[in-house]
Motif scaffolding. Sequence first.
Motif, PDB file in Angstrom:
ATOM      1  N   ARG A 162     -41.678  13.475  17.378  1.00 39.57           N
ATOM      2  CA  ARG A 162     -41.916  12.328  16.493  1.00 39.57           C
ATOM      3  C   ARG A 162     -42.634  12.786  15.222  1.00 39.57           C
ATOM      4  O   ARG A 162     -42.302  12.369  14.117  1.00 39.57           O
ATOM      5  CB  ARG A 162     -42.759  11.296  17.242  1.00 39.57           C
ATOM      6  CG  ARG A 162     -42.550   9.896  16.748  1.00 39.57           C
ATOM      7  CD  ARG A 162     -43.381   8.877  17.489  1.00 39.57           C
ATOM      8  NE  ARG A 162     -42.848   8.562  18.791  1.00 39.57           N
ATOM      9  CZ  ARG A 162     -43.532   8.651  19.932  1.00 39.57           C
ATOM     10  NH1 ARG A 162     -44.778   9.049  19.940  1.00 39.57           N
ATOM     11  NH2 ARG A 162     -42.962   8.335  21.068  1.00 39.57           N
ATOM     12  N   HIS A 163     -43.599  13.680  15.413  1.00 40.13           N
ATOM     13  CA  HIS A 163     -44.346  14.237  14.278  1.00 40.13           C
ATOM     14  C   HIS A 163     -43.392  14.950  13.308  1.00 40.13           C
ATOM     15  O   HIS A 163     -43.466  14.762  12.092  1.00 40.13           O
ATOM     16  CB  HIS A 163     -45.404  15.204  14.807  1.00 40.13           C
ATOM     17  CG  HIS A 163     -46.179  15.914  13.750  1.00 40.13           C
ATOM     18  ND1 HIS A 163     -47.233  15.328  13.059  1.00 40.13           N
ATOM     19  CD2 HIS A 163     -46.054  17.166  13.236  1.00 40.13           C
ATOM     20  CE1 HIS A 163     -47.706  16.195  12.179  1.00 40.13           C
ATOM     21  NE2 HIS A 163     -47.013  17.315  12.257  1.00 40.13           N
TER      22      HIS A 163
ATOM     23  N   LYS B 287     -41.199  12.578  11.395  1.00 39.47           N
ATOM     24  CA  LYS B 287     -41.943  11.851  10.368  1.00 39.47           C
ATOM     25  C   LYS B 287     -42.279  12.770   9.184  1.00 39.47           C
ATOM     26  O   LYS B 287     -42.010  12.440   8.034  1.00 39.47           O
ATOM     27  CB  LYS B 287     -43.225  11.305  11.001  1.00 39.47           C
ATOM     28  CG  LYS B 287     -44.123  10.563  10.059  1.00 39.47           C
ATOM     29  CD  LYS B 287     -44.975   9.540  10.792  1.00 39.47           C
ATOM     30  CE  LYS B 287     -45.907   8.847   9.846  1.00 39.47           C
ATOM     31  NZ  LYS B 287     -47.171   9.590   9.671  1.00 39.47           N
ATOM     32  N   GLU B 288     -42.841  13.938   9.488  1.00 42.35           N
ATOM     33  CA  GLU B 288     -43.307  14.816   8.411  1.00 42.35           C
ATOM     34  C   GLU B 288     -42.152  15.461   7.657  1.00 42.35           C
ATOM     35  O   GLU B 288     -42.234  15.689   6.459  1.00 42.35           O
ATOM     36  CB  GLU B 288     -44.215  15.921   8.969  1.00 42.35           C
ATOM     37  CG  GLU B 288     -45.510  15.417   9.575  1.00 42.35           C
ATOM     38  CD  GLU B 288     -46.347  14.625   8.580  1.00 42.35           C
ATOM     39  OE1 GLU B 288     -46.412  15.018   7.405  1.00 42.35           O
ATOM     40  OE2 GLU B 288     -46.916  13.585   8.999  1.00 42.35           O
TER      41      GLU B 288
ATOM     42  N   GLY C 162     -39.251  12.041   7.223  1.00 43.42           N
ATOM     43  CA  GLY C 162     -39.732  10.721   6.811  1.00 43.42           C
ATOM     44  C   GLY C 162     -39.169   9.606   7.681  1.00 43.42           C
ATOM     45  O   GLY C 162     -39.055   8.463   7.249  1.00 43.42           O
ATOM     46  N   VAL C 163     -38.810   9.946   8.919  1.00 44.76           N
ATOM     47  CA  VAL C 163     -38.232   8.939   9.813  1.00 44.76           C
ATOM     48  C   VAL C 163     -39.233   8.619  10.910  1.00 44.76           C
ATOM     49  O   VAL C 163     -39.772   9.526  11.542  1.00 44.76           O
ATOM     50  CB  VAL C 163     -36.939   9.506  10.467  1.00 44.76           C
ATOM     51  CG1 VAL C 163     -36.402   8.554  11.520  1.00 44.76           C
ATOM     52  CG2 VAL C 163     -35.892   9.784   9.413  1.00 44.76           C
ATOM     53  N   GLU C 164     -39.490   7.340  11.128  1.00 40.90           N
ATOM     54  CA  GLU C 164     -40.423   6.967  12.198  1.00 40.90           C
ATOM     55  C   GLU C 164     -39.631   6.436  13.374  1.00 40.90           C
ATOM     56  O   GLU C 164     -38.841   5.515  13.229  1.00 40.90           O
ATOM     57  CB  GLU C 164     -41.403   5.904  11.695  1.00 40.90           C
ATOM     58  CG  GLU C 164     -42.194   6.407  10.504  1.00 40.90           C
ATOM     59  CD  GLU C 164     -43.662   6.023  10.542  1.00 40.90           C
ATOM     60  OE1 GLU C 164     -44.170   5.750  11.647  1.00 40.90           O
ATOM     61  OE2 GLU C 164     -44.266   6.002   9.460  1.00 40.90           O
ATOM     62  N   ILE C 165     -39.846   7.030  14.519  1.00 39.94           N
ATOM     63  CA  ILE C 165     -39.137   6.580  15.717  1.00 39.94           C
ATOM     64  C   ILE C 165     -40.163   6.236  16.779  1.00 39.94           C
ATOM     65  O   ILE C 165     -41.123   6.974  16.998  1.00 39.94           O
ATOM     66  CB  ILE C 165     -38.165   7.666  16.229  1.00 39.94           C
ATOM     67  CG1 ILE C 165     -37.073   7.854  15.175  1.00 39.94           C
ATOM     68  CG2 ILE C 165     -37.556   7.270  17.582  1.00 39.94           C
ATOM     69  CD1 ILE C 165     -35.927   8.701  15.585  1.00 39.94           C
ATOM     70  N   ASP C 166     -39.941   5.086  17.396  1.00 41.43           N
ATOM     71  CA  ASP C 166     -40.845   4.619  18.429  1.00 41.43           C
ATOM     72  C   ASP C 166     -40.602   5.403  19.711  1.00 41.43           C
ATOM     73  O   ASP C 166     -40.103   6.511  19.672  1.00 41.43           O
ATOM     74  CB  ASP C 166     -40.587   3.113  18.618  1.00 41.43           C
ATOM     75  CG  ASP C 166     -41.887   2.377  18.865  1.00 41.43           C
ATOM     76  OD1 ASP C 166     -42.901   2.803  18.284  1.00 41.43           O
ATOM     77  OD2 ASP C 166     -41.881   1.410  19.639  1.00 41.43           O
TER      78      ASP C 166
END
Length: 584
Positions: A256-257, A260-261, A264-268
Amino acid sequence: MYRSHNCGELRISHINTEVTLSGWVQKSRNKGFIIWIDLRDRYGMTQLVFDEERTPKEMMKRAEDLGREFVVQVKGKVIERASKNPNMPTGDIEILVSELTILNESKLPPFTIEDETDGGEELRMKYRYLDIRRNPVKNNLIFRHKVTQEVRNYLSKEGFIEVETPYLIKSTPEGARDFVVPSRMNEGQFYALPQSPQTFKQLLMVGGMDKYFQIVKCFRDEDLSADRQPEFTQIDCEMAFIDQEDILNTFEGLTRHLLKEVNGVEIDKFPRMLYDDAMRLYGNDKPDIRFGMAFGELNDVAQHKEFGVFNSAELVVGIAVPGGNSYTRKDIDKLIDWVRRPQVGALGMVYSRCNDDGSFKSSVDKFYDQDDLAKWAEVTGAKAGDLVCVLSGNANKVRAQLSALRMELAERLGLRDPKVFAPLWVMDFPLLEWDEDSERFHAMHHPFTSPKPGQLELLKTKPGDVKANAYDLVLNGNEIGGGSIRIHDKETQALMFDYLGFTPEEAKAQFGFLMDAFEYGAPPHGGLAFGLDRLVAILGGQETIRDFIAFPKNNNGRDVMIDAPAPIDDKQLTELGLKLNLKS
Ligand code: ASP
């Protein structure tokens, strides 16, 4: 001082600054009275200008003679460009050169050093150092650095310690052939290069390191493909005093990190699926869940008529192709040819069109009525406008064939968008896998994987049914990582070796060190490893891992740049006590 600034740095705010730049000549445009040169380095490109009015004649001449890829140093003043280039970060300025030094000349490169090059893959691999000057390759290497940097940041923050383990070891069986290295000092004996640091990381847990990771080269002598290299890199991890849930959470956190880094995608929360369900619903232990098209098993609704092909099949299974009713008869015939190719291996394909008016038209109308076909649609989830494609035969084979068809159709339908990320844990893999060639069970993951609690007994009666504490992380239909909770007591490990067909002597000879270690207080432990090359390629939205490796091997396992592997001379062979016995 070779440079005061790099080639990607200067802006309009630097006007009138005296600067020194060094780099490669990308290209020059010579209008006779004025010469522009694009100077390139890793950071970007800056335009240099020489003109009749302001540049001494002698320098004008030297500028004219600069060839592509010459390495030069220039001093000069930053001036505003008359015609600006908004597509270049340095496009507002140029350098009026007052001093020009040729640091090195270059032969004409064998292909153009541009984003779109005229060089074929082999040629670019032979001159990889030139290929690396091109943005696509350079950017991939920088991207890879960013990923590994973030891996190190995250794991260090979580208390993991990076420990190096040896490359010259004894075989670690992970299902592939070992690369071996002869030992000069121990004539007739060989090291094996690690297929992974598996046993070492377990020993680090016995050693109390608690949380270990390593970005590490692994070596497997397997047949190659665009997606596989003989040497590849893992993010190898192990933890002590944990259960499966801790591992899944930690490495889901890492993934997930990264998403995101880096993207730029946020996944639950990542979804989880049992291995058995993955096989049943997608015919595959690494399903791509960016799109649906799950399998519908049709035995119950297709084996009650006179259609012998289905009646004699172990499994009748179909998928709904969204919008597939628009396919012409010719399109469908082509699809049937596609599944019959030897690579897929189906004998044929039955289909049913779902018409807009709710009726159906199938290739087996002789045997099935509208009610039957309505059930096919229901089981596969087909809607009006879709096409139901059905394969039948041996369950394992037909699942693999339909999985191939599902992926192919999704590709054609544009459902495999590289910018969309769909991670998935696949859990509870079988512990053992039957090997047709050797006619015995092999460890599906590796021999250090523990069976699910309470299933040890089942090993004696139904070994094929035993499930393991083993899990894979899948991203967009690719296995990006896998691991397991390990056996940590000597008895179970000995039993496992026994089931895998090792005699106690063989087990001792090969893994005595691990069994010994288990007698000195081995903590419960487990871990996993990510395939870094593939992970980076997928995060980078690309398929080929070679494009993310600085110096890759070709499909024959050769490094065409340094020309390896290569024969060694007789003296070396004698020193090693080796004699060649070549097949050809
Ligand atoms: N060593 C395993 C592999 O390379 C990973 C693991 O079990 O941690 O697949």
